[in-house]
Design a protein around this motif. Structure first.
Motif, short mmCIF file in Angstrom:
data_model
loop_
_atom_site.label_atom_id
_atom_site.label_comp_id
_atom_site.label_asym_id
_atom_site.label_seq_id
_atom_site.Cartn_x
_atom_site.Cartn_y
_atom_site.Cartn_z
N ARG A 1 33.64 37.27 45.46
CA ARG A 1 34.48 36.58 44.48
C ARG A 1 35.58 35.79 45.19
O ARG A 1 35.84 34.63 44.89
CB ARG A 1 35.06 37.59 43.49
N SER A 2 36.22 36.41 46.16
CA SER A 2 37.30 35.77 46.90
C SER A 2 36.80 34.57 47.71
O SER A 2 37.40 33.50 47.70
CB SER A 2 37.96 36.79 47.83
N SER B 1 39.15 33.44 37.50
CA SER B 1 38.38 34.68 37.62
C SER B 1 38.61 35.50 36.36
O SER B 1 39.72 35.60 35.87
CB SER B 1 38.84 35.46 38.85
#
Length: 109
Positions: A8-9, A24
């Protein structure tokens, strides 16, 4: 909607550097999505997050809020809509960045 924090990062950083507005969220909030952008929203979700969504992948694919739905590691099962894209779990960041081709989109805008 990506469960794995590292992925995700990395994806958020790469897309933001390419000029995308990145948000997000753990689950889809239609009101929030509507406020965020009037452009072409793309939802990127991994298989686990998509499966937890009410109605699963089929509901996400049918949701008109998304101009593009990118599913990481989810098997194509009845989601043959042209706006639904499946990417493998091997290097999804590069695959998604290429799929969205943000640098080209930003130049032509």
């Amino acid at each position: 909607m990506i469960d794995e924090a590292g992925l995700r990062s990395m994806l958020a950083a790469r897309l933001a550097l390419s000029g995308a507005d990145v948000v997000s969220m753990e689950s889809v909030d239609p009101v929030r999505v509507g406020r965020l952008t009037a452009q072409s929203p793309t939802l990127v979700a991994d298989a686990a997050a998509a499966a937890r969504h009410p109605g699963g992948i089929a509901a996400l694919a049918a949701d008109r809020a998304w101009c593009r739905l990118v599913l990481i590691g989810a098997e194509p099962e009845g989601t043959s809509a042209p706006h639904v894209h499946h990417v493998r779990t091997e290097d999804p960041v590069a695959s998604i960045t290429a799929l969205l081709d943000l640098s080209e989109t930003q130049r032509s805008a």
